[in-house]
Design a protein around this motif. Structure first.
Motif, PDB file in Angstrom:
ATOM      1  N   ASP A  84       0.166   4.929  19.886  1.00  0.00           N
ATOM      2  CA  ASP A  84      -0.385   5.652  18.729  1.00  0.00           C
ATOM      3  C   ASP A  84       0.414   5.374  17.455  1.00  0.00           C
ATOM      4  N   LEU A  85       1.748   5.317  17.612  1.00  0.00           N
ATOM      5  CA  LEU A  85       2.593   5.025  16.433  1.00  0.00           C
ATOM      6  C   LEU A  85       2.311   3.642  15.877  1.00  0.00           C
ATOM      7  N   VAL A  86       2.119   2.672  16.791  1.00  0.00           N
ATOM      8  CA  VAL A  86       1.851   1.299  16.331  1.00  0.00           C
ATOM      9  C   VAL A  86       0.541   1.254  15.564  1.00  0.00           C
ATOM     10  N   ARG A  87      -0.493   1.930  16.077  1.00  0.00           N
ATOM     11  CA  ARG A  87      -1.778   1.937  15.384  1.00  0.00           C
ATOM     12  C   ARG A  87      -1.673   2.650  14.022  1.00  0.00           C
ATOM     13  N   ILE A  88      -0.939   3.758  14.007  1.00  0.00           N
ATOM     14  CA  ILE A  88      -0.785   4.491  12.741  1.00  0.00           C
ATOM     15  C   ILE A  88      -0.041   3.650  11.718  1.00  0.00           C
ATOM     16  N   PHE A  89       1.053   3.009  12.144  1.00  0.00           N
ATOM     17  CA  PHE A  89       1.853   2.192  11.212  1.00  0.00           C
ATOM     18  C   PHE A  89       1.059   0.993  10.719  1.00  0.00           C
ATOM     19  N   SER A  90       0.259   0.399  11.627  1.00  0.00           N
ATOM     20  CA  SER A  90      -0.552  -0.757  11.229  1.00  0.00           C
ATOM     21  C   SER A  90      -1.636  -0.343  10.253  1.00  0.00           C
ATOM     22  N   LEU A  91      -2.270   0.808  10.512  1.00  0.00           N
ATOM     23  CA  LEU A  91      -3.300   1.286   9.600  1.00  0.00           C
ATOM     24  C   LEU A  91      -2.711   1.623   8.222  1.00  0.00           C
ATOM     25  N   ALA A  92      -1.544   2.254   8.193  1.00  0.00           N
ATOM     26  CA  ALA A  92      -0.900   2.586   6.922  1.00  0.00           C
ATOM     27  C   ALA A  92      -0.539   1.335   6.123  1.00  0.00           C
ATOM     28  N   LYS A  93      -0.110   0.291   6.790  1.00  0.00           N
ATOM     29  CA  LYS A  93       0.279  -0.942   6.083  1.00  0.00           C
ATOM     30  C   LYS A  93      -0.932  -1.659   5.506  1.00  0.00           C
ATOM     31  N   SER A  94      -2.041  -1.658   6.277  1.00  0.00           N
ATOM     32  CA  SER A  94      -3.223  -2.408   5.835  1.00  0.00           C
ATOM     33  C   SER A  94      -4.027  -1.656   4.778  1.00  0.00           C
ATOM     34  N   THR A  95      -4.047  -0.348   4.859  1.00  0.00           N
ATOM     35  CA  THR A  95      -4.884   0.427   3.925  1.00  0.00           C
ATOM     36  C   THR A  95      -4.104   1.125   2.826  1.00  0.00           C
ATOM     37  N   MET A  96      -2.863   1.484   3.093  1.00  0.00           N
ATOM     38  CA  MET A  96      -2.077   2.248   2.113  1.00  0.00           C
ATOM     39  C   MET A  96      -0.883   1.476   1.554  1.00  0.00           C
ATOM     40  N   GLN A  97      -0.662   0.246   2.013  1.00  0.00           N
ATOM     41  CA  GLN A  97       0.488  -0.577   1.593  1.00  0.00           C
ATOM     42  C   GLN A  97       1.810   0.139   1.851  1.00  0.00           C
ATOM     43  N   LEU A  98       1.894   0.817   2.998  1.00  0.00           N
ATOM     44  CA  LEU A  98       3.100   1.527   3.406  1.00  0.00           C
ATOM     45  C   LEU A  98       3.706   0.831   4.603  1.00  0.00           C
ATOM     46  N   GLU A  99       5.009   0.526   4.512  1.00  0.00           N
ATOM     47  CA  GLU A  99       5.734  -0.026   5.656  1.00  0.00           C
ATOM     48  C   GLU A  99       6.517   1.112   6.297  1.00  0.00           C
ATOM     49  N   LEU A 100       6.186   1.389   7.562  1.00  0.00           N
ATOM     50  CA  LEU A 100       6.748   2.541   8.248  1.00  0.00           C
ATOM     51  C   LEU A 100       7.655   2.106   9.385  1.00  0.00           C
ATOM     52  N   SER A 101       8.693   2.898   9.608  1.00  0.00           N
ATOM     53  CA  SER A 101       9.579   2.727  10.762  1.00  0.00           C
ATOM     54  C   SER A 101      10.138   4.101  11.126  1.00  0.00           C
ATOM     55  N   LEU A 102      10.343   4.318  12.437  1.00  0.00           N
ATOM     56  CA  LEU A 102      10.795   5.626  12.914  1.00  0.00           C
ATOM     57  C   LEU A 102      12.091   5.468  13.692  1.00  0.00           C
ATOM     58  N   SER A 103      13.114   6.196  13.231  1.00  0.00           N
ATOM     59  CA  SER A 103      14.405   6.217  13.927  1.00  0.00           C
ATOM     60  C   SER A 103      14.406   7.429  14.854  1.00  0.00           C
ATOM     61  N   ILE A 104      14.198   7.174  16.156  1.00  0.00           N
ATOM     62  CA  ILE A 104      14.090   8.254  17.126  1.00  0.00           C
ATOM     63  C   ILE A 104      15.426   8.988  17.226  1.00  0.00           C
ATOM     64  N   GLY A 105      15.357  10.342  17.186  1.00  0.00           N
ATOM     65  CA  GLY A 105      16.526  11.184  17.367  1.00  0.00           C
ATOM     66  C   GLY A 105      17.492  11.226  16.198  1.00  0.00           C
ATOM     67  N   ALA A 106      17.181  10.545  15.062  1.00  0.00           N
ATOM     68  CA  ALA A 106      18.094  10.542  13.907  1.00  0.00           C
ATOM     69  C   ALA A 106      17.968  11.832  13.122  1.00  0.00           C
ATOM     70  N   GLU A 107      19.024  12.149  12.403  1.00  0.00           N
ATOM     71  CA  GLU A 107      19.055  13.339  11.563  1.00  0.00           C
ATOM     72  C   GLU A 107      19.189  12.910  10.097  1.00  0.00           C
ATOM     73  N   LEU A 108      18.397  13.498   9.259  1.00  0.00           N
ATOM     74  CA  LEU A 108      18.402  13.159   7.824  1.00  0.00           C
ATOM     75  C   LEU A 108      19.382  14.052   7.080  1.00  0.00           C
ATOM     76  N   LEU A 109      20.251  13.442   6.321  1.00  0.00           N
ATOM     77  CA  LEU A 109      21.206  14.188   5.506  1.00  0.00           C
ATOM     78  C   LEU A 109      20.601  14.365   4.109  1.00  0.00           C
ATOM     79  N   VAL A 110      20.228  15.583   3.832  1.00  0.00           N
ATOM     80  CA  VAL A 110      19.609  15.880   2.520  1.00  0.00           C
ATOM     81  C   VAL A 110      20.688  16.426   1.595  1.00  0.00           C
ATOM     82  N   PRO A 111      20.904  15.836   0.416  1.00  0.00           N
ATOM     83  CA  PRO A 111      21.930  16.354  -0.513  1.00  0.00           C
ATOM     84  C   PRO A 111      21.561  17.743  -0.994  1.00  0.00           C
ATOM     85  N   ASP A 112      22.609  18.531  -1.247  1.00  0.00           N
ATOM     86  CA  ASP A 112      22.377  19.897  -1.718  1.00  0.00           C
ATOM     87  C   ASP A 112      21.739  19.930  -3.104  1.00  0.00           C
ATOM     88  N   VAL A 113      22.166  18.990  -3.952  1.00  0.00           N
ATOM     89  CA  VAL A 113      21.654  18.934  -5.327  1.00  0.00           C
ATOM     90  C   VAL A 113      20.888  17.629  -5.505  1.00  0.00           C
TER      91      VAL A 113
END
Length: 451
Positions: A84-113
């Motif tokens: 499902d992820l492959v189909r979603i990423f392929s559809l996003a690239k072909s129709t929305m010009q978005l290159e997607l990648s998913l880092s499984i289990g990673a945590e995003l560090l959001v700055p406070d400011v």
């Protein structure tokens, strides 16, 4: 020669502090009048365009990209496996010009400011906040021609790469370039047209300057705008009136002086036939004085003549005059800085210099003559160490037939036309003659002529 020479462009001093930064020529000021409103209009138009159009377009582009990212996030959260992820990423690239990648289990560090670096960052960040309910980070500067968006999902961190074309509108730069280009084009057209309008004014100024210097003004005709033509016609009429007035005065003086010679000659012959008595001697003395006065009238009339200016070496003329004035054993200190060539009425200028040097020799023991360039003028000074003239009488001595009985010896003086003729000659060349106190206590006559 330490005296300052007058500036005909600024007789009362230089321009003011603000005018120093403004163009001095009519062309420069006319172009400034045309260009200043044009620049203000372009600046205001650009600001309005940037504030309205650019801001609106950027907001809509950011909202469109944020909607695509939100759709991709929703589909990714609903995916059940990698297929499902492959189909979603392929559809996003072909129709929305978005290159997607998913880092499984990673945590995003959001700055406070969150530091916004510009309009694009602010608009994109605001649009993503409206559509996403999860942490995210936007980076529009690290990658060339790309924008990176990191979104925290349940599975890990979703990385979205999109070209910056989806956030930037090229119409902004096209508008700015078009504005600048059109301004430059209009500026060039304005300069060309204004130069053509200024040319007749320059020709009129050149003709007036030449006429003021006593030079013949040829091939001058009214041209240009109506106002300039009116000024040119007024100049031509003024020139013709002045020429007629000078010619009439010259002819009148010459005629009167010539007519006086006949009765004076008869009086001399009759006096010669009378016996030598004190009364006859007095009458003969009066006749000689009258002849002297008639010669002065004729010299004054010749100074108003129609002699044509010719290219003359002023230094050679001064050497010639000084040589003639020192034939009787007198000494004149002559100092010439360099050869000076300019159009002169040679004989009129010779008469002017002869009168000044003759006066200096008559009333002083030491005479000095200097000539040289002073800024854009040519200056000639004649100094003596005689009794001088009181400062309050410096202008009076230029009046025709005026004599200083107390400061100048009337027995050796003329009829009071020498300085008058000298100043008329200087002014007929576009210059002037003034008197000053010499450093040694005598008198200094200073002539300045336009170079």
């Amino acid at each position: 020669m330490t005296s300052s020479t007058p500036n005909p462009l600024y007789p009362h001093g230089g321009p003011g502090p603000i005018r120093r930064f403004l163009p001095r020529s009519l062309l420069g000021r006319s172009v400034l009048i045309i260009v200043t409103p044009l620049i203000l209009l372009q600046v205001i138009s650009t600001w309005i365009f940037y504030d309205r159009h650019y801001d609106t377009i950027t907001k809509r582009l950011a909202q469109g990209l944020a909607g695509d990212v939100a759709a991709v996030v929703t589909l990714t959260n609903r995916s059940e496996d990698n297929d499902d992820l492959v189909r979603i990423f392929s559809l996003a690239k072909s129709t929305m010009q978005l290159e997607l990648s998913l880092s499984i289990g990673a945590e995003l560090l959001v700055p406070d400011v969150v530091v916004s670096r510009g309009v694009v960052d602010a608009r994109l960040h605001s649009a993503l906040q409206e559509r996403l309910r999860v942490p995210f980070v936007v980076d529009t500067r690290s990658l060339d021609e790309r924008v990176e968006i990191l979104v925290q999902l349940n599975q890990g961190v979703l990385r979205v790469l999109v070209t910056d074309e989806r956030l930037f509108s090229s119409t902004t730069y096209i508008f700015i370039f078009w504005t600048i280009g059109s301004s430059i084009l209009l500026f060039g057209v304005a300069v060309i047209f204004m130069r053509n309008q200024v040319k007749p004014i320059r020709r009129l100024a050149h003709a007036a300057e030449s006429f003021g210097k006593g030079r013949e003004v040829v091939e001058f005709k009214p041209e240009g705008a109506t106002e300039v033509r009116q000024a040119a016609v007024a100049f031509i009429n003024m020139r013709n009136r002045l020429n007629r007035q000078v010619q009439q005065r010259t002819e009148m003086l010459a005629g009167v002086s010539h007519d006086l010679r006949t009765p004076l000659t008869r009086m001399k012959l009759q006096l010669e036939m009378l016996k030598d008595t004190p009364e006859v001697d007095n009458l003969q003395s009066d006749v000689v004085e009258m002849e002297h006065m008639v010669e002065g009238y004729l010299a004054f009339a010749r100074g108003e003549g129609k002699e044509t200016p010719v290219p003359t070496n002023l230094c050679d003329l001064l050497r010639d005059v000084v040589s003639q004035m020192t034939r009787d054993g007198g000494v004149i200190d002559l100092h010439l800085e360099q050869d000076i060539a300019l159009p002169l009425r040679r004989e009129a200028m010779r008469r002017c210099l002869t009168n000044l040097i003759g006066n200096a020799q008559r009333y002083g023991q030491q005479v000095a003559v200097r000539a040289g360039h002073r800024r854009n003028l040519i200056e000639i000074t004649v100094e003596d160490d005689g009794p001088g003239i009181p400062p309050e009488r410096h202008e009076d001595v230029f009046k025709p037939f005026f004599r200083l009985e107390q400061s100048r010896n009337p027995a050796t003086g003329g009829v009071g036309l020498g300085l008058t003729i000298a100043r008329d000659v200087a002014r007929s060349h576009g210059g002037d003659l003034i008197l000053e106190a010499a450093p040694g206590g005598g008198l200094r006559a200073r002539i300045w002529l336009p170079a």
